[in-house]
Write a protein that holds these residues in place. Structure first.
Motif, short mmCIF file in Angstrom:
data_model
loop_
_atom_site.label_atom_id
_atom_site.label_comp_id
_atom_site.label_asym_id
_atom_site.label_seq_id
_atom_site.Cartn_x
_atom_site.Cartn_y
_atom_site.Cartn_z
N PHE A 78 0.84 -1.19 0.00
CA PHE A 78 0.00 0.00 0.00
C PHE A 78 0.88 1.24 0.00
CE2 PHE A 78 0.82 -0.90 4.43
CZ PHE A 78 0.87 0.33 5.08
N THR A 79 0.26 2.39 -0.18
CA THR A 79 0.99 3.65 -0.18
C THR A 79 0.33 4.66 0.74
OG1 THR A 79 -0.24 4.52 -2.06
CG2 THR A 79 1.82 3.35 -2.56
N PHE A 80 1.15 5.58 1.22
CA PHE A 80 0.69 6.79 1.88
C PHE A 80 1.04 7.93 0.94
CE2 PHE A 80 1.46 4.43 5.96
CZ PHE A 80 0.16 4.49 6.43
N GLN A 81 0.17 8.91 0.83
CA GLN A 81 0.42 10.09 0.01
C GLN A 81 0.73 11.26 0.92
OE1 GLN A 81 0.62 9.82 -3.38
NE2 GLN A 81 0.33 7.66 -2.90
N ARG A 82 1.95 11.77 0.82
CA ARG A 82 2.39 12.91 1.64
C ARG A 82 1.96 14.22 0.99
NH1 ARG A 82 6.34 13.73 4.80
NH2 ARG A 82 7.30 15.21 3.43
N PRO A 83 1.56 15.18 1.80
CA PRO A 83 1.13 16.46 1.23
C PRO A 83 2.27 17.35 0.75
CG PRO A 83 0.89 16.50 3.61
CD PRO A 83 1.31 15.10 3.23
N LYS A 84 3.45 17.25 1.40
CA LYS A 84 4.56 18.13 1.02
C LYS A 84 5.85 17.35 0.84
CE LYS A 84 3.89 21.13 4.47
NZ LYS A 84 4.15 22.31 5.32
N PRO A 85 6.32 17.19 -0.39
CA PRO A 85 7.61 16.55 -0.60
C PRO A 85 8.75 17.41 -0.05
CG PRO A 85 6.39 16.73 -2.67
CD PRO A 85 5.66 17.53 -1.64
N ASN A 86 9.86 16.75 0.28
CA ASN A 86 11.08 17.44 0.70
C ASN A 86 12.22 16.80 -0.06
OD1 ASN A 86 13.49 18.17 2.02
ND2 ASN A 86 12.42 18.53 3.95
N ARG A 87 12.50 17.32 -1.24
CA ARG A 87 13.50 16.72 -2.13
C ARG A 87 14.90 16.71 -1.52
NH1 ARG A 87 9.85 14.22 -4.98
NH2 ARG A 87 8.51 15.56 -6.19
N GLU A 88 15.22 17.72 -0.71
CA GLU A 88 16.55 17.79 -0.08
C GLU A 88 16.82 16.56 0.77
OE1 GLU A 88 18.86 20.33 3.34
OE2 GLU A 88 17.23 21.31 2.26
N PRO A 116 13.93 4.46 -3.61
CA PRO A 116 13.92 3.12 -3.02
C PRO A 116 15.32 2.69 -2.57
CG PRO A 116 13.65 2.99 -5.40
CD PRO A 116 13.59 4.44 -5.03
N GLY A 117 15.36 2.07 -1.42
CA GLY A 117 16.62 1.55 -0.90
C GLY A 117 17.43 2.55 -0.10
N GLU A 118 17.09 3.84 -0.16
CA GLU A 118 17.87 4.83 0.58
C GLU A 118 17.53 4.83 2.07
OE1 GLU A 118 18.33 8.74 -0.93
OE2 GLU A 118 18.52 8.05 -2.99
N LEU A 119 16.28 4.59 2.39
CA LEU A 119 15.87 4.48 3.79
C LEU A 119 14.74 3.47 3.86
CD1 LEU A 119 15.96 5.25 6.76
CD2 LEU A 119 14.39 7.13 6.26
N ASP A 120 15.12 2.23 4.01
CA ASP A 120 14.14 1.17 4.20
C ASP A 120 13.95 1.01 5.70
OD1 ASP A 120 13.99 0.74 1.46
OD2 ASP A 120 15.55 -0.77 1.49
N TRP A 133 8.44 0.67 5.25
CA TRP A 133 8.27 2.07 4.87
C TRP A 133 9.47 2.49 4.04
CZ3 TRP A 133 5.00 6.10 7.22
CH2 TRP A 133 5.42 7.39 6.96
N THR A 134 9.26 2.89 2.81
CA THR A 134 10.34 3.42 1.98
C THR A 134 9.75 4.45 1.02
OG1 THR A 134 12.28 2.80 0.65
CG2 THR A 134 10.22 1.68 0.13
N ASP A 135 10.57 5.36 0.58
CA ASP A 135 10.09 6.40 -0.33
C ASP A 135 10.05 5.86 -1.76
OD1 ASP A 135 10.32 8.88 -2.15
OD2 ASP A 135 9.83 9.68 -0.17
N ALA A 136 8.96 6.09 -2.45
CA ALA A 136 8.78 5.57 -3.80
C ALA A 136 9.83 6.11 -4.78
CB ALA A 136 7.38 5.89 -4.32
N ASP A 169 6.37 12.48 -2.59
CA ASP A 169 5.00 12.55 -2.07
C ASP A 169 4.38 11.17 -1.87
OD1 ASP A 169 4.84 11.93 -4.74
OD2 ASP A 169 3.38 13.48 -5.23
N THR A 170 5.12 10.10 -2.13
CA THR A 170 4.57 8.75 -1.99
C THR A 170 5.48 7.86 -1.16
OG1 THR A 170 3.51 8.95 -4.15
CG2 THR A 170 3.71 6.73 -3.25
N ILE A 171 4.91 7.27 -0.12
CA ILE A 171 5.60 6.30 0.72
C ILE A 171 5.05 4.92 0.37
CG2 ILE A 171 6.06 5.55 3.09
CD1 ILE A 171 7.21 8.33 2.34
N VAL A 172 5.94 3.99 0.06
CA VAL A 172 5.55 2.63 -0.31
C VAL A 172 5.72 1.73 0.92
CG1 VAL A 172 6.06 0.67 -1.82
CG2 VAL A 172 6.27 3.01 -2.69
#
Length: 125
Positions: A23-33, A63-67, A57-60, A38-41
């Motif tokens: 499933f995914t969570f949709q974040r309201p505000k991305p933080n590219r830095e 992937p692999g940067e913070l599992d 929990w990982t960022d779509a 905006d999507t958590i897988v």
């Protein structure tokens, strides 16, 4: 957890309480830095009915940067229930992980300490 009720105080999602469900969570505000899109897988890893839920929990977009792993545990306490949330997987020696951890600690405080509390005060189950 019902995805509609979870969306009401947390984030929009397509959660289902079944081990292996992606499933995914949709974040309201991305933080590219900090490599937050905006999507958590997520994937449901463990469920103990009315006691515990764990999911990955990982960022779509990164992937692999913070599992990591999030575990919600309900514990009886007096005439009520204590909710314990653990979010594990942050490398102590990685400066980005520690910045993300600090950001997420604040986010969890808002979602659990404010939004969930307000949701429960309104009498919504």
């Amino acid at each position: 957890m019902d995805p509609g009720l979870l969306s009401a105080w947390f984030m929009p999602n397509d959660f289902a309480p079944a081990v292996g469900h992606a499933f995914t969570f949709q974040r309201p505000k991305p933080n590219r830095e900090l490599h937050f899109s905006d999507t958590i897988v997520c994937e449901v890893l463990e469920i103990q009915a009315e006691k515990q839920l764990s999911y990955s929990w990982t960022d779509a977009a990164y992937p692999g940067e913070l599992d990591s792993r999030v575990t919600w545990t309900l514990e009886s306490e007096g005439g009520g229930t204590r909710l314990v949330v653990e979010h594990r997987g942050f490398a102590a020696d990685d400066p980005i992980h520690q910045k993300v951890r600090a950001l997420m600690t604040g986010g969890w405080a808002i979602y659990l300490g404010e939004r969930l509390a307000e949701h429960l005060e309104r009498g919504t189950t």
